[in-house]
Write an enzyme that holds these catalytic residues in place. Structure first.
Site, mmCIF file in Angstrom:
data_model
loop_
_atom_site.group_PDB
_atom_site.id
_atom_site.type_symbol
_atom_site.label_atom_id
_atom_site.label_comp_id
_atom_site.label_asym_id
_atom_site.label_seq_id
_atom_site.Cartn_x
_atom_site.Cartn_y
_atom_site.Cartn_z
ATOM 1 N N ASP A 255 0.850 -1.191 0.000
ATOM 2 C CA ASP A 255 0.000 0.000 0.000
ATOM 3 C C ASP A 255 0.890 1.246 0.000
ATOM 4 O OD1 ASP A 255 -2.251 1.927 0.895
ATOM 5 O OD2 ASP A 255 -3.281 0.008 0.779
ATOM 6 N N HIS A 293 -3.112 6.240 3.815
ATOM 7 C CA HIS A 293 -4.010 5.165 3.384
ATOM 8 C C HIS A 293 -3.552 3.806 3.903
ATOM 9 C CE1 HIS A 293 -5.677 2.238 0.415
ATOM 10 N NE2 HIS A 293 -6.710 3.068 0.349
ATOM 11 N N SER A 517 -11.174 -0.212 -0.288
ATOM 12 C CA SER A 517 -9.875 -0.223 0.401
ATOM 13 C C SER A 517 -10.025 -0.582 1.865
ATOM 14 C CB SER A 517 -9.222 1.159 0.317
ATOM 15 O OG SER A 517 -8.467 1.312 -0.846
#
Length: 711
Positions: A255, A293, A517
């Site tokens: 990620d 994120h 996600s």
């Protein structure tokens, strides 16, 4: 009432499965169009039949490809892979292949693997006006040791060509649009597609909602109800109470990075849980997370909840993590390696058997492209790691019928062997986005009709997120596989300077967000618990990815008909059919069902597999009227990005009733099959796995996993 399943026996039968004339190899199925090889004329080969140089051809057989067929070809030619129907890609000289066809009556046709078959449909149409436009392309080659030579040939085609990356069997280059056919026509080139635009798959929040979002949070944990992390709706609490929290399991995440990128100085929720980290971003020397994120994702997988005194834990909070950072400080974005296997190999070497990915090519709707092929290729060669991918956030109601449109899946979530995760709704009334969908800036274009328009995104546990990408894939496969909560999820906030607050900061340690996600790492946490249960409770020392995937599907909860009820398609019913379907897949992940496995549920992890024309049967007895739910999963050989059908090895699951009647999905598209049947009479049953077509089996057979509950 549960009825014990008695007399379970297993039998292997070598059966000859007939292939009807309709199933015989007479059509080659390309994305570029179908070729009926019965209708080829002698003139068809005129332009290349005199070639004396070895290049790629397609050898199609009249019936399903056998091991004997492959052996005969391999004795004379290089054999690369399978194409539907019943064909193999080989390299050789045309005259030699014609001789082979003459000597082997089972060969239907020999066809040049022309360049136009190898070009992705994703390219914008070429014209005299666009031929000089520069396009970034991803070129896949048949053989890794030829990649440098092919890259050199591409570079010499035009002074404007810039070869950017050569990695494994993959070349990334910038070329004039008009050169794409010439590149595809090179010997050794398998596929050419536009270089994918990769995005992290969190749903981008409207900037004009930022003030509302930050104002909803108390920040001192006094307002938390237990729903915020998404784990309660998935029934993680039940598994935790039984002692299953991922202990002994290692999950990897690729990620934007993870917090500081330093195992010795990391957010307290990850302290002691991150065993290694690697930078994969272009020009990056760190696996830190300046965006935020990846840290949120990791928190949902295995965050310890230390900062919140255990109130905000990840699903598998006792699991370990291998972090892989793909953030490029120069690009200020994700940069995914062109050779995806590098991600998986690093993690596998460090003990990870689950790999979660909340990113994808958001504009590759439904395509089985180069990246999807790569993932299937690696997983087929390494069948012990379960790889998860987010489905994408491209769900929209463009036709304004009150239902989310089909075919918006993101690659590599389109791969066959991955567990593809869509987003259902979390249930929480504070934090994140707490306004009707109609208040979102994109609503009038993306979700303009009722009942979606006036609904909220986290008020119904049986609802699907309106942004969650729907299937099927372009070739008709059912995706996503499962769903998990992906709206208003609270997880860990990266401590790196200028990290994004995503959907709004709760406090300095936690932040809200949403998207597929967010659903995917929660499903990965559940997969870690599933693996722990399989190993510790059920004694399966090294469960395959297929068995883990089958377990996840088997324990999911069917959400039919969705949050708006059985109101009919014309009024916007969210899910129109029982599972499996391309809205929810097999349903929402339920970790309590995972933790309670055993009893009437049987697990088969058949590593030897079933050969073409053979079958393996499992008998069971119902002592009273009851039901059966069975899930068959196999890690399939990689398909071709040029083919109109991704499935290669095709197995069937058949239930034989006491009266001799048989039930089957008769599915020849997916590498998953299921039988779900209630109201079965008492008696002895036979559940059979059949090898319908196995052209690319290992040692001539396809391994599989079967999970079934008869009660």
């Amino acid at each position: 009432m549960n009825h014990l399943v008695k007399g379970i026996t297993v039998s292997t039968v070598a059966a000859v499965l007939s292939v009807s004339a309709a199933q015989a190899g007479t059509v080659l199925k390309f994305n570029a169009g179908a070729i009926d090889t019965n209708k080829l004329t002698s003139n068809y080969a005129a332009s290349w039949m005199m070639e004396a140089k070895a290049t790629e051809y397609i050898v199609q057989f009249k019936k399903a490809v056998t091991e004997k067929d492959k052996a005969a070809l391999k004795a004379q030619f290089e054999v690369f892979g399978y194409l539907p129907d019943d064909a193999l890609v080989v390299r050789g000289i045309y005259s030699d292949l014609v001789t082979f066809k003459t000597n082997h009556p089972g060969v239907q046709a020999v066809v040049k693997y022309a360049g136009n078959y190898k070009v992705s449909n994703s390219f914008a149409p070429a014209s005299v006006f666009t031929k000089d436009n520069m396009v970034a392309v991803l070129v896949n080659t048949f053989k890794s040791h030829e990649v440098e030579v092919i890259a050199s040939k591409i570079e010499k085609m035009d002074v404007k060509v810039a070869v950017q990356v050569v990695d494994g069997k993959h070349i990334t280059a910038l070329i004039p649009r008009g050169l794409v056919p010439a590149v595809a026509a090179l010997t050794g080139v398998e596929h050419v597609q536009p270089a994918p635009v990769i995005e992290s798959l969190h749903f981008a929040m409207d900037e004009d909602l930022a003030d509302q979002v930050s104002a909803t949070a108390a920040g001192d944990y006094s307002d938390l109800t237990g729903d915020e992390s998404g784990t309660r709706l998935m029934n993680f609490d039940a598994a935790w109470a039984m002692g299953y929290a991922g202990k002994g399991q290692t999950v990897s995440m690729a990620d934007t990075g993870l917090d500081s990128g330093n195992t010795g100085a990391i957010h307290q929720d990850f302290a002691g849980g991150v065993i290694s980290g690697y930078p994969f971003g272009l020009w990056s020397k760190s696996w830190s997370d300046p965006m935020g994120h990846g840290t949120h994702v990791a928190g949902s997988v295995m965050g310890r909840g230390t900062a919140s005194k255990g109130l905000l834990k990840g699903g598998a909070y006792e699991a370990n993590m291998v972090a892989e950072g793909m953030w490029s400080p120069m690009m200020k974005n994700l940069s995914v390696p062109s050779k995806l296997g590098d991600l998986f190999e690093k993690a596998f070497a460090d003990g990870a058997r689950i790999h979660t990915n909340s990113w994808g090519g958001a504009r590759t709707f439904g395509a089985y492209d180069n990246f999807a092929v790569q993932v299937d290729e690696w997983s087929y060669a390494n069948p012990d790691m379960l790889i998860l991918f987010a489905a994408g956030n491209s769900g929209a109601d463009k036709n304004k019928d009150g239902r989310i449109d089909s075919n918006s899946m993101a690659s590599p979530g389109t791969a066959k062997n991955v567990l593809t995760v869509g987003a259902s709704e979390n249930v929480t009334k504070s934090g994140g986005i707490q306004v009707p969908i109609s208040k979102l800036r994109a609503a009038k274009d993306e979700w303009p009709s009722e009942p979606i328009y006036s609904s909220y995104i986290s008020d119904n546990g049986n609802g699907l997120a309106m942004f969650s990408s729907r299937g099927p894939t372009t070739d008709g496969r059912t995706k996503p596989d499962i769903v998990a909560p992906g709206t208003n999820v609270l997880s860990v906030f990266s401590q790196e300077k200028d990290a994004s607050p995503l959907w709004g900061a709760y406090n300095k340690d936690y932040v809200w967000s949403g998207g597929t996600s967010m659903a995917t790492p929660l499903a990965a946490g559940a997969a870690a618990i599933a693996r722990q249960v399989l190993v510790e409770k059920l004694g399966m020392k090294n469960p395959s990815a297929a068995l883990m995937k089958a377990t996840m599907l088997h324990t999911a909860v069917d959400m039919y008909p969705g949050q708006f009820g059985e109101i009919g398609a014309a009024r916007g019913q969210e899910i129109l059919t029982r599972r499996p379907n391309s809205d929810e897949g097999y349903g929402r992940v339920d970790v309590a069902n995972i933790a309670n496995l055993g009893g009437a549920t049987q697990f088969v992890d058949n590593r030897q597999g079933v050969a073409q024309g053979a079958e393996v049967s499992y008998e069971f007895t119902l002592n009273a009227p009851g039901s059966l739910y069975a899930n068959l999963v196999w890690t399939d050989a990689p398909g071709s990005a040029n083919a109109a059908q991704a499935l290669v090895n095709d197995l069937d699951l058949v239930l034989t009733l006491p009266n001799g009647q048989t039930l089957s999905m008769n599915d020849h598209i997916n590498n998953l099959e299921m039988i779900e049947k209630s109201g079965l009479p008492a008696g002895t049953y036979k559940l059979t796995v059949k090898g319908f077509k196995v052209p690319q089996g290992k040692n001539g057979a396809q391994a599989y996993a079967l999970v079934y509950t008869a009660k």
